[in-house]
Design an enzyme around this catalytic site. Structure first.
Site: not given
Lengths: 536, 536
Positions: A433, A181, A438, A325
């Site tokens: 941030k 990946t 956030w 994954e």
């Protein structure tokens, strides 16, 4: 209970006994190739025998560089069934990455579509572990091979005695395959799939709660077989007895529509771009289809696309999410029956999320090492765990950045609704941030790009002396249009709290992009690193 | 891939997070009890905590003696989640078998429906391992308990703090539960289910290719929860989020029809007798139902019953097969889409077989230690293998009679069609082995019982000096009717080859039967053991 291992022999043996009459259909340059599971099985056994003759041993990596076709499908089974490892190589990678992953995996043999041989030319002398090249094609011109020794796949199969000695007791933790990946920086990272993981993933794909792949389906994976096992469709289709349609080399939307119509495809899977193309083709040339479900993943599908399929074409459109994954299926957006009474637009909003966790996996929403609430608003990084989730990158020190306490840190920032629906809002690296809070760069970008005079926009976080980071917006107006900072701020004020608003709006002629067309936000962050450092 | 174990925590944790709003509905003597998964989960955690206080440790056996109700379902989860072993005791067993299995399993605690307490009276002083009895009921009269110390389930739960420490890493090979199955002779034999086996079995039940249990279902297991995990329905329903309807104590066909109608049951499962009763009730009092599928197993359903459900009630009727030793699902009769063009009666014949092997298992048809062909005619013993198939009987020397080379010898004689459909034709012990050929006693009995003047008939094999064994037929005519040997032989000659015909037909006033009403063929074999020994 018996210690029967969960391995690919389970799938192959069952399939050969239960469904010998079912079909595998491939679009080729020469027309449509079709044969039955029975023939497929015999050729799988021949391929395994031929590879053994070439010296392939259990544990060896054998690579494929191929489109979605029946020979590739044969490799999908023959290689793992003999205990070797199927390494599917992404044919869209740049040469230096091709070279890296073939060497990193230490592939011994390459199986390559004839038309893809030129991809190996630039690296022909840089693949020391490769001992043999096998060309997939009807009557390939072997003199064009950049690597020797070279064989024709069909000649090899023709001369092989079908093996009858696949090991039913192959341990379930043995490696079945691997896929690399792309990484944010540096070389691709390798993921190794186990037999156990693939068997369980295949069961998950057959659940009525998810994609429900079954004997009465005809399944067409448009998603490439070099991408995370083509979302596991080859394995689950073969196990559960679906007919399989493989769209061959570089299919156009018109090719896909024709295949879906001619072969009565009931389930097809691909990324949003595929379905945007198919939608256009269908609008231009309406064609009756037999689709019971379109599976869409890879990146978020726009709600308008979902609506087009459901309302204009009457085809249920299912959003799914996963990554290399995670084998890849991790979430699946099916509407709970308890939500059927919601207004259509709210249903659509839920169906546009990445969906519910797939049975068998665990998930967390993590923020500053704590679990964030599943309230549909709180953002956190999505962490995943389960028997088809990787626990490391293959021989790669970057493992420690992505795994913690037995969990995969996906790098995706999400919210989870009280009902359990996951909605991705950003990548962790792009999140802003600000003072411990956030801010989603993606949400701000989408809002700015809704302005009729904006061509494109990017939002990045840059260092700020008081708030750690604050967002900066970069805006490219459409040709001959003018957009003012006030316009952008007014637009954003309508939808977001004040502290989300960018500290400045910077107009550019173009947003810098990567070779595959994605915003290169890192370049903007580097260039504007000091921009807010003197402001208070 | 991650070493995440396949255990019940997977199922419970997922279910609690994904489906807290779904319903569990129980018919009780007092009316309908209903609560949500959320409440179920809290009570599961309380029960586990209470059992821990009573001294239950991982590995301890905790038994249930209960109808299908919500408290029983709580025990299904609380006991295995704490690492203890759920022993479901069959309330229809005679006292001496109840005593045997409770002692053989060394159950420490019994959870018993209040109305079933009298079953323990005859053995009250013969259960040395039992340390505590818990009575399931609203306000049970504990003074009636045959065993002390005794507690009220509800009082225990009321005083317990819900546990929060179920172990997510409980090893998958740990025992989850156990169930005893009746043996031909002697005491029942114990089967131990592992966490891994139940998780995989639950996935198999959710496949679109089998029962497809899903979130939008409402599932009613009529099959008792003391029979082989109620066919796994409690586990798969809780995992995939179906509403569950539990029919409570001794439901009548009218109770079942009312529940199916009121609760909009979409899937229900039971033995043929249940569906015969329901069919009669529906014929008498037609009621609109929402059933998408009726699951039938335990013994073979008559084709006429299947036809009644499909044609008269428009309800798809699915035949399945399994046994206590196989968790139990082993085969499932779904018609392949490639057979949809067959004439209706041929479709019905296929749907009346035991069906196709379930994905995940292996099967063989074994005769004289060799594999018999899958031609739909050759008979052999059905052997099964797979991760939810037992590999032994619990602490029982009879293990060696039923397991060989890693396979379970089911004791069922079957044919398998080229398409893979399993059809049971006899039990191995009842099969007549004549000169190396096999004759199905069941096929002959069914043919004789088709005679209008025959009340019942049994066929057994007895020793023969030349052919090893030959069949003898035992026939009971209907009251005031006469049946002659010639009639029976003529009837059989129409359907079977000459060498299948019984050597003699013996008329009896009654076929000897076991306590549960099955033919006691062993008695006939013993009594007529010498019958053919002088003939040549």
């Amino acid at each position: 209970m018996m210690p029967t291992p969960l391995n690919l022999f389970n799938i192959f043996d069952y399939s050969q006994k239960m469904w010998p009459e079912k079909w595998i259909i491939t679009r080729t340059h020469e027309g449509t190739h079709r044969y039955r599971y029975r023939d497929f099985g015999e050729r799988v056994r021949r391929l395994s025998s031929a590879l053994k003759t070439l010296g392939v041993e259990p544990g060896d990596r054998v690579a494929t560089l191929a489109w979605n076709n029946y020979r590739h499908l044969e490799a999908y089974f023959a290689i793992p069934l003999m205990g070797a490892v199927l390494h599917t190589v992404n044919l869209r990678l740049p040469s230096e990455h091709l070279r890296y992953i073939i060497n990193h995996a230490e592939d011994r043999i390459l199986l390559v579509d004839e038309e893809l041989l030129p991809l190996l030319d630039p690296i022909r002398d840089q693949l020391p572990t490769v001992q043999h090249l096998i060309v997939l094609g009807d009557q390939p011109d072997l003199s064009k091979s950049p690597i020797v020794p070279v064989s024709s796949y069909e000649v090899l199969l023709g001369g092989a005695v079908p093996t009858g000695d696949f090991d039913p007791d192959l341990p379930e933790d043995s490696p079945l395959g691997m896929c690399y990946t792309s990484a944010t920086t540096g070389n691709p990272k390798g993921v190794v799939y186990s037999h156990r993981g693939i068997v369980l993933h295949s069961l998950a794909m057959g659940l009525a709660n998810t994609s429900a792949i079954a004997e009465n389906d005809t399944v067409m994976p448009v998603v490439p077989m070099f991408h995370a096992n083509a979302w596991g469709i080859p394995f689950s289709s073969i196990w559960f007895g679906a007919n399989i349609v493989l769209p061959g080399p570089a299919p156009t939307p018109a090719d896909l529509v024709r295949l879906m119509s001619e072969e009565r495809v009931s389930v097809s899977a691909g990324v949003p771009t595929v379905w945007l193309g198919v939608a256009k083709a269908l609008e231009k040339d309406p064609t009756p289809l037999s689709l019971r479900m379109v599976l869409c993943g890879g990146s978020a599908a726009p709600p308008a696309l979902i609506r087009t399929f459901e309302e204009t074409f009457d085809v249920p459109f299912a959003h799914a999410y996963g990554m290399t994954e995670t084998s890849p299926l991790a979430t699946f957006a099916r509407l709970k029956s308890t939500l059927f009474d919601l207004p259509k637009n709210e249903q659509l909003a839920i169906r546009s999320t990445q969906g519910l966790l797939v049975p068998g996996l665990f998930m967390r929403l993590v923020r500053e090492h704590e679990d964030a609430p599943w309230d549909g608003k709180s953002m956190g990084e999505l962490w995943l765990k389960g028997p088809w989730v990787a626990d490391e990158y293959y021989h790669d020190p970057r493992t420690e950045d992505s795994f913690e306490d037995g969990w995969l840190k996906t790098g995706d920032v999400a919210t989870i609704s009280p009902e359990g629906y996951v909605r991705l809002v950003d990548r962790t690296k792009d999140l802003v941030k600000s003072g411990g809070e956030w801010i989603s760069s993606v949400d701000l970008e989408n809002a700015i790009m809704a302005h009729p005079d904006v061509f494109e926009a990017a939002v990045v976080g840059v260092p700020h002396p008081k708030w750690d980071e604050r967002p900066l917006a970069f805006v490219v107006p459409k040709e001959d249009r003018e957009v003012r900072k006030e316009d952008v701020m007014a637009l954003l004020s309508e939808n977001f709290p004040k502290w989300w608003l960018p500290d400045d709006v910077i107009f550019l002629p173009e947003i810098p992009k990567t070779s595959v067309g994605k915003f290169m936000k890192r370049a903007l962050r580097d260039q504007y690193h000091q921009y807010l450092s003197s402001s208070q």
